[in-house]
Motif scaffolding. Structure first.
Motif, PDB file in Angstrom:
ATOM      1  N   VAL A  10      -2.709   0.605 -12.732  1.00  0.00           N
ATOM      2  CA  VAL A  10      -2.687   2.003 -13.158  1.00  0.00           C
ATOM      3  C   VAL A  10      -3.001   2.935 -11.980  1.00  0.00           C
ATOM      4  CG1 VAL A  10      -3.733   3.702 -14.708  1.00  0.00           C
ATOM      5  CG2 VAL A  10      -3.453   1.336 -15.479  1.00  0.00           C
ATOM      6  N   HIS A  11      -2.173   3.964 -11.807  1.00  0.00           N
ATOM      7  CA  HIS A  11      -2.380   4.950 -10.732  1.00  0.00           C
ATOM      8  C   HIS A  11      -2.899   6.271 -11.296  1.00  0.00           C
ATOM      9  CE1 HIS A  11      -0.515   2.550  -7.580  1.00  0.00           C
ATOM     10  NE2 HIS A  11       0.258   2.087  -8.538  1.00  0.00           N
ATOM     11  N   THR A  12      -3.596   7.017 -10.458  1.00  0.00           N
ATOM     12  CA  THR A  12      -4.086   8.351 -10.817  1.00  0.00           C
ATOM     13  C   THR A  12      -3.672   9.330  -9.709  1.00  0.00           C
ATOM     14  OG1 THR A  12      -6.194   8.443  -9.627  1.00  0.00           O
ATOM     15  CG2 THR A  12      -6.167   7.176 -11.683  1.00  0.00           C
ATOM     16  N   SER A  15      -3.954   8.877  -5.856  1.00  0.00           N
ATOM     17  CA  SER A  15      -2.822   8.510  -4.984  1.00  0.00           C
ATOM     18  C   SER A  15      -1.600   9.257  -5.505  1.00  0.00           C
ATOM     19  CB  SER A  15      -2.615   6.995  -4.899  1.00  0.00           C
ATOM     20  OG  SER A  15      -2.297   6.411  -6.148  1.00  0.00           O
ATOM     21  N   ASP A  16      -0.597   8.578  -6.034  1.00  0.00           N
ATOM     22  CA  ASP A  16       0.617   9.300  -6.411  1.00  0.00           C
ATOM     23  C   ASP A  16       0.817   9.396  -7.920  1.00  0.00           C
ATOM     24  OD1 ASP A  16       1.121   6.645  -6.789  1.00  0.00           O
ATOM     25  OD2 ASP A  16       3.123   6.670  -5.890  1.00  0.00           O
ATOM     26  N   GLY A  17      -0.250   9.180  -8.701  1.00  0.00           N
ATOM     27  CA  GLY A  17      -0.134   9.366 -10.144  1.00  0.00           C
ATOM     28  C   GLY A  17      -0.132  10.846 -10.488  1.00  0.00           C
ATOM     29  N   ASP A  40      -5.203   2.566  -7.321  1.00  0.00           N
ATOM     30  CA  ASP A  40      -4.479   3.558  -6.534  1.00  0.00           C
ATOM     31  C   ASP A  40      -4.063   2.990  -5.181  1.00  0.00           C
ATOM     32  OD1 ASP A  40      -4.084   6.077  -7.914  1.00  0.00           O
ATOM     33  OD2 ASP A  40      -6.267   6.141  -8.113  1.00  0.00           O
ATOM     34  N   HIS A  41      -2.974   3.557  -4.645  1.00  0.00           N
ATOM     35  CA  HIS A  41      -2.460   3.100  -3.351  1.00  0.00           C
ATOM     36  C   HIS A  41      -3.450   3.434  -2.231  1.00  0.00           C
ATOM     37  CE1 HIS A  41       1.586   2.445  -4.969  1.00  0.00           C
ATOM     38  NE2 HIS A  41       1.506   3.628  -5.558  1.00  0.00           N
ATOM     39  N   ASP A  42      -3.988   2.420  -1.584  1.00  0.00           N
ATOM     40  CA  ASP A  42      -4.764   2.581  -0.350  1.00  0.00           C
ATOM     41  C   ASP A  42      -5.925   3.570  -0.467  1.00  0.00           C
ATOM     42  OD1 ASP A  42      -3.093   0.781   1.063  1.00  0.00           O
ATOM     43  OD2 ASP A  42      -1.605   2.364   1.306  1.00  0.00           O
ATOM     44  N   PHE A 244       1.511   2.284 -14.249  1.00  0.00           N
ATOM     45  CA  PHE A 244       1.564   3.624 -14.851  1.00  0.00           C
ATOM     46  C   PHE A 244       1.282   4.694 -13.794  1.00  0.00           C
ATOM     47  CE2 PHE A 244      -0.491   7.067 -17.347  1.00  0.00           C
ATOM     48  CZ  PHE A 244       0.477   7.275 -18.302  1.00  0.00           C
ATOM     49  N   HIS A 245       2.112   5.749 -13.790  1.00  0.00           N
ATOM     50  CA  HIS A 245       1.915   6.868 -12.862  1.00  0.00           C
ATOM     51  C   HIS A 245       1.782   8.200 -13.602  1.00  0.00           C
ATOM     52  CE1 HIS A 245       3.195   4.045  -9.693  1.00  0.00           C
ATOM     53  NE2 HIS A 245       2.753   4.908  -8.799  1.00  0.00           N
ATOM     54  N   GLY A 246       1.523   8.154 -14.920  1.00  0.00           N
ATOM     55  CA  GLY A 246       1.479   9.391 -15.706  1.00  0.00           C
ATOM     56  C   GLY A 246       2.787   9.573 -16.449  1.00  0.00           C
TER      57      GLY A 246
HETATM   58 ZN    ZN Z   1       2.496   4.533  -6.844  1.00  0.00          ZN
END
Ligand code: ZN
Ligand code: AMP
Ligand code: FE
Ligand code: FE
Length: 276
Positions: A10-12, A15-17, A40-42, A244-246
């Protein structure tokens, strides 16, 4: 029936969510999930808010990260679970990767300017919330009217082999796995199907990884079955999540649409605690 439903990818907006961490946790509660891993990415910048929201809303939040590594010029994503977000070496390495991204942005902007396509650094950094990548440069190019779409920006300028392309610094997958381990976590190969190269997947599974993400929205039933069996055959944890990115950015996937039961989470935790 297996107990529990956990979405482990799951992303927020850290990062890019599209959504801030607390909003994502709220969505997990709404979907009736038992828990989610924030990956999240990195960056681990979203974890504090997510963990606090999880405590408030009764959703278990696993601290995670998705490290972008590289092997044979291919991008390989390594998920880390149960990492200590305060680990000094992890934080140092993430800060170094961020600095490298900013240095790379300077070189990309120089190249684009030399091609007669000047792009404002300030706008790229705004779009990126500070950690710039090619998608943010592409969006700034669309806004400036240089190209009609993000796709065109990549096709003409930003893809590898195009004149605005600058490679970025990467860890190797085995280094990413080591970084996760020394931060107290366990490491999982993300979305192996996206590599579209199962010989490479088998080689990567020898890089000190603890698991493989077999359950993934982009995997066909055949891919899922193959990665399950590759993982089981090696005694690895077989995990899954939606990436998931939103919602609302043309994202077809619902949070928790792919989920794993509590025993997978318990196995990840056991291995993170040195039981590997
Ligand atoms: Zn992403
Ligand atoms: P970076 O990490 O800055 O090199 O950017 C990589 C990201 O760019 C990927 O995660 C994709 O989201 C995006 N990307 C790569 N190729 C394309 C493409 N052809 N069209 C649109 N987005 C792309
Ligand atoms: Fe990924
Ligand atoms: Fe992801």
């Amino acid at each position: 029936m297996a107990a529990g439903r956990f979405d482990l990818h799951v992303h927020t907006s850290a990062s890019d969510g599209a959504w801030p961490p607390a909003r994502v946790v709220e969505e997990a509660a709404r979907e009736g999930l038992d828990g989610i891993a924030i990956t999240d990415h990195d960056t681990v910048a979203g974890l504090e808010e997510a963990l606090a929201a999880g405590r408030k809303m009764g959703v278990r939040v696993l601290p995670g990260v998705e490290l972008g590594s590289e092997q044979d010029s291919r991008e390989v994503h390594v998920l880390g679970y149960f990492i200590d977000p305060g680990d000094a070496r992890l934080r140092e390495t993430l800060a170094w990767l961020e600095d490298e991204r900013r240095r790379r942005l300077e070189r990309m902007l120089e190249r684009l300017a030399a091609l007669g396509v000047p792009v404002a650094r300030g706008r790229v950094l705004e779009l990126a919330c500070g950690v710039p990548g090619r998608p943010h440069v592409a969006r700034a190019m669309v806004e400036a009217g240089w190209v009609a779409s993000v796709e065109e920006a990549f096709d003409r300028f930003l893809e590898s082999g195009r004149p605005g392309y600058v490679p970025r610094a990467h860890l190797a997958p085995a280094e990413a796995a080591r970084l996760v381990h020394q931060a107290g976590g366990c490491a999982v190969l993300a979305h192996p199907g996206l590599l579209d190269d199962d010989a490479m997947v088998e080689r990567l599974l020898e890089s000190g990884l603890d698991g493989i993400e077999a359950y993934y929205p982009g995997h066909s039933p055949e891919q899922t079955a193959r990665y399950e069996s590759l993982g089981r055959g090696r005694g690895l944890v077989v995990t899954g999540g939606t990436d998931f990115h939103g919602l609302g950015l043309g994202q077809p996937v619902r949070l928790g649409q792919v989920a794993v039961p509590a025993r997978v989470v318990a196995e990840l935790e056991r291995r993170a605690r040195g039981g590997r």
